[in-house]
Write an enzyme that holds these catalytic residues in place. Structure first.
Site, short mmCIF file in Angstrom:
data_model
loop_
_atom_site.label_atom_id
_atom_site.label_comp_id
_atom_site.label_asym_id
_atom_site.label_seq_id
_atom_site.Cartn_x
_atom_site.Cartn_y
_atom_site.Cartn_z
N GLU A 8 -11.54 -25.13 -24.86
CA GLU A 8 -10.90 -24.37 -23.74
C GLU A 8 -11.77 -23.95 -22.60
O GLU A 8 -11.38 -23.99 -21.34
CB GLU A 8 -10.19 -23.24 -24.24
CG GLU A 8 -9.33 -22.37 -23.51
CD GLU A 8 -10.07 -21.55 -22.55
OE1 GLU A 8 -9.04 -20.87 -21.65
OE2 GLU A 8 -11.09 -21.20 -22.65
N ASP A 65 -14.26 -22.65 -28.88
CA ASP A 65 -15.59 -22.78 -28.56
C ASP A 65 -15.90 -21.49 -27.72
O ASP A 65 -14.81 -20.66 -27.48
CB ASP A 65 -15.37 -23.92 -27.40
CG ASP A 65 -14.16 -23.70 -26.60
OD1 ASP A 65 -13.22 -23.20 -26.87
OD2 ASP A 65 -14.33 -23.83 -25.29
ZN LIG Z 1 -11.29 -17.57 -23.78
#
Ligand SMILES: [Zn+2]
Length: 387
Positions: free
Chosen positions: A142, A76
């Site tokens: 994340e 992401d």
């Molecule tokens: Zn990162």
């Protein structure tokens, strides 16, 4: 002979940057990488995260048995922010005159994740791995909560891992320890009434104001410091309550962000908040809730594992410069992936891109650094496992 030319390495990164995986759609990145792995007979598995149709982790392996080296990167990226301030198209990898590749995720961290994938293919095709397993783990989510890493940890993908490399942007230093992060929502419940008859209601704002006051007072007495990571931090950053000036508010909430250290960790902050809640709830009618909704632990390792030593000496010869062992205030997927690992565990965060480039407008990675990292990982991973 390498499988990939530098042009091909850049083309693959370019393809991945074009996938707009902004806090979602990591599955599209996973499918792209899986196709690439399939071409080289590398088994991989796309694992949906939180039953989502569009969010998934990707796990691929080469080799067999132990030791197991885990290598990880997230798929992401953060939002572009104000598009007008970009000089480049965020989702089109563009090279400038100085050999820098611009695009969202160029540094944080599609270059790192792709470099790991390409290294896996290089090692597989060269047949240089004599023993052990390399487990490639590309994660979803994340940037917000590490939902993907949490899922991999809970499903046991880290159980047999002996050392872990995360390819977050940190090309100038080898990170072996980092702060944790935590977001807590404090909600105060009251009862609405017309402000001319406040006795019929209960004002939710006042207990929240007390809470903030007592919390700041209690925290001002906290005096802890890590030699490496410095002090923890705590900040109230958002406050909301009430919607009309002549109504008694029935709800108020405040959000707090903490950066934690092993000496004053996430659990410690949670109990500080709960102690203050108990204190404020001594007043009749007060109804407070303390809810940690982002909870990522600090990472503390000694920094003198075999894996770190080998990474440092190989990096120094490969990049022809010296590298310090260092720390970062940022948080990574290691907060979940390392949950059951001790201080001796070989953890390292080292990847292409300057750490300061993360989340920036016109984010970039140097083309040379990115391509050199593919070769570096290729050498490091088989060297570590073959020893
Ligand atoms: Zn990162």
């Amino acid at each position: 002979m390498s499988v990939f030319t530098n042009e091909e390495k850049v083309q693959i990164l370019s393809d991945v940057v074009e996938i707009e995986s902004v806090n979602d759609h990591e599955k599209d990145v996973a499918e792209y990488l899986q196709k690439l792995f399939n071409k080289h007979d590398i088994q991989s598995e796309i694992i949906s995260v939180n039953d989502s149709d569009s969010r998934a982790n990707l796990v691929a392996e080469i080799g067999s048995g132990s030791p197991v080296l885990g290598v990880s990167g997230h798929m992401d990226v953060v939002t572009t922010g104000d598009l007008d301030s970009w000089n480049y198209e965020p989702f089109k990898l563009t090279e400038d005159d100085e050999g820098r590749l611009h695009g969202r995720g160029a540094a944080d961290m599609k270059s790192g994740t792709v470099a790991l994938a390409l290294a896996l293919i290089e090692i597989k095709e060269a047949g240089t791995l004599k023993q052990g397993t390399i487990r490639f783990m590309a994660t979803a989510g994340e940037e917000i909560t590490s939902a993907g890493a949490k899922d991999l940890y809970e499903k046991g993908y880290m159980d047999d891992v002996d050392a872990l490399l995360i390819a977050e942007p940190s090309q100038d230093g080898l990170v072996y320890t980092h702060k944790g992060t935590m977001d807590i929502r404090v909600t105060s419940k009251g009862k609405s009434a017309h402000s001319s008859m406040p006795e019929l209601g209960f004002n939710a704002i006042n207990p929240l104001a007390d809470f903030i006051h007592y919390l700041n007072k209690a925290y001002s007495e906290v005096d802890v410091k890590s030699d490496v990571l410095g002090t923890p931090t705590m900040n109230g950053t958002v406050i909301n309550g009430g919607d009309q000036v002549n109504s008694i508010p029935d709800r108020a909430e405040a959000l707090f962000n903490m950066r934690t250290i092993p000496e004053y960790d996430n659990k410690r902050f949670e109990s500080l908040f709960n102690d203050v809640k108990d204190q404020v709830e001594e007043t009749k009618g007060v109804d407070l809730t303390v809810e940690p909704y982002v909870n990522r632990d600090p990472i503390s390792t000694t920094g003198d594992s075999d894996f770190i030593k080998m990474t440092q000496s190989l990096a120094e010869s490969h990049f022809n410069r010296s590298f310090d062992l260092t720390s970062t205030t940022a948080t990574t997927d290691a907060s979940f992936l390392m949950k059951d690992k001790d201080e001796q565990f070989g953890f390292i965060m080292f990847g292409p891109g300057e750490s300061g480039q993360a989340h920036q407008v016109d984010e970039y990675v140097s083309k040379d650094v990115y391509t050199q990292f593919v070769d570096f990982y290729t050498q490091l991973f088989s060297k570590y496992l073959n020893q």
